[in-house]
Design a protein around this motif. Structure first.
Motif, short mmCIF file in Angstrom:
data_model
loop_
_atom_site.label_atom_id
_atom_site.label_comp_id
_atom_site.label_asym_id
_atom_site.label_seq_id
_atom_site.Cartn_x
_atom_site.Cartn_y
_atom_site.Cartn_z
N LYS A 114 -1.67 3.32 -1.60
CA LYS A 114 -2.63 3.44 -0.49
C LYS A 114 -3.68 4.52 -0.72
O LYS A 114 -4.66 4.56 0.01
CB LYS A 114 -1.86 3.73 0.81
CG LYS A 114 -0.97 2.58 1.25
CD LYS A 114 -0.12 2.95 2.45
CE LYS A 114 0.80 1.80 2.85
NZ LYS A 114 1.68 2.16 3.98
N ARG A 125 -5.98 2.35 -4.36
CA ARG A 125 -6.98 1.66 -3.55
C ARG A 125 -8.32 2.38 -3.54
O ARG A 125 -9.24 1.97 -2.84
CB ARG A 125 -6.46 1.49 -2.12
CG ARG A 125 -5.33 0.49 -1.99
CD ARG A 125 -4.98 0.19 -0.55
NE ARG A 125 -6.08 -0.44 0.17
CZ ARG A 125 -6.08 -0.71 1.47
NH1 ARG A 125 -5.03 -0.37 2.20
NH2 ARG A 125 -7.10 -1.30 2.04
N LEU A 144 -1.92 -4.87 -7.12
CA LEU A 144 -2.37 -4.91 -5.73
C LEU A 144 -2.23 -6.32 -5.15
O LEU A 144 -1.88 -6.50 -3.98
CB LEU A 144 -3.82 -4.43 -5.62
CG LEU A 144 -4.04 -2.95 -5.97
CD1 LEU A 144 -5.53 -2.61 -5.91
CD2 LEU A 144 -3.26 -2.04 -5.03
#
Length: 361
Positions: A115, A119, A170
């Motif tokens: 996260k 990302r 992902l």
């Protein structure tokens, strides 16, 4: 067109060209003023994350010398700030080639890193993510550690390691009916880094580690790139021995039956045998036929056993749940893995085409 207008156009064009050249030079100076990290690793120590960053110094005096920077905190942003405080230049993570997690951190969970770092829009989607059986710092201090991404890329292309990068991680992590899988690295008896296992996650936690044989079987089941080689046991009457099958190419077709209760994989492999028992004479068509049937039979058994292992551990790196979901009007992920996944029947139809030229070379 008047000569005056022509001169104005020439002057403006010259200014545009000069502006572009100056911008290019400016970008070069910005890059020179940054500390570009190539590999980062994270471990879990004393209930805090320990981060290690690697960069190469290619200034005239350093000649590519490897440097490590360290940070420790409960938050990755604080770790990056600590690393930045040790660097003579501002650190840059946008050019990272590899991200390594220690085994204990992977077992504890990597959601926090997915996260945050993973990302980050500046991070390259071709970044390789791996798990290490050794403490991350031990891996990154080894000679040649800066070439770890190249080691992985070479094994993706020509070895037994299934392809992986951040984009696929992902996709598997956020997609329904799929689980994450990434390379597993360690140090061999000679202290060299190698990749001969593969890590399978359930959600964000390491759940299963495939051995070298299971890893190539998994690569075949994924059906993306089927190059690799493996040992397979074969029999002829009372005699038995080992062969080395080198897979050159192949393809996989998956079909779903009985409203998602049965999944069939049709796999074709083109390959050659590099080693085989002396009691096989591959100049004889009958022996080639016997060998082919033995390879197909034993590989199908091994592939079926691996699928059963996935079911027993409740992990789904092949995306069977995603396949069922695409053929179901009503599908619930939690219900599927709690009540249905372990009951699915997997059927494998494997066909091997041996190239006789090159056999035994």
């Amino acid at each position: 067109m008047s000569s005056r207008t022509g001169k104005i156009i020439i002057i403006l064009s010259s200014f545009c060209l000069l502006f572009i050249l100056l911008m290019g030079c400016n970008r070069g100076r910005v890059v020179d003023d940054l500390q570009i990290l190539s590999i980062m690793g994270f471990g879990l120590e004393d209930e805090a994350y320990k981060g290690t960053a690697l960069y190469s110094d290619y200034t005239e005096q350093k000649q590519g010398k490897i440097h490590l920077l360290h940070g420790q905190a409960k938050n990755t942003r604080i770790i990056l700030e600590e690393i930045n405080q040790q660097s003579p230049k501002p650190i840059e993570v946008g050019k990272l080639h590899m991200l390594i997690f220690s085994r204990n951190l992977a077992e504890d969970g990597i959601a926090h890193f997915i996260k945050t770092i993973c990302r980050d829009p500046l991070i390259n989607s071709n970044l390789i993510v791996a798990v290490s059986d050794e403490p991350v710092e031990n891996i990154m201090t080894k000679e040649g550690s800066e070439s770890l991404p190249d080691l992985l890329q070479n094994n993706f292309k020509s070895g037994n390691v299934p392809f992986s990068n951040l984009h696929l991680l992902l996709y598997d992590y956020y997609g329904e009916g799929r689980d994450v899988s990434i390379p597993f690295i360690n140090l061999n008896q000679n202290g060299k880094v190698e990749v001969n296992r593969y890590a399978i996650f359930k959600k964000d936690r390491l759940s299963l580690v495939l051995n070298q044989k299971e890893m190539i079987l998994y690569k075949i089941l994924k059906g993306e790139s089927m190059k690799g080689q493996m040992e397979v046991e074969v029999r002829k009457g009372p005699q038995k021995g080992l062969t080395v099958l080198k897979s050159l190419s192949g393809k996989k077709i998956e079909t779903i039956y009985q409203s998602g209760q049965k999944i069939k994989y049709r796999i074709t492999l083109d390959g050659m045998v590099k080693e085989y028992p002396e009691w096989l004479n591959l100049r004889k068509k009958e022996d080639v036929k016997i060998l082919t049937k033995e390879l197909e039979k034993n590989l199908m058994k091994d592939l079926s056993n691996l699928l059963s292992t996935f079911q027993d551990h409740g992990v789904d790196p092949l995306g069977a749940g995603d396949l069922v979901r695409t053929h179901s009007k009503r599908w619930n992920e939690a219900e599927f893995y709690e009540n249905i996944y372990q009951q699915i029947e997997f059927d494998i139809d494997l066909r091997i085409q041996l190239q006789t030229s090159g056999i035994g070379e």
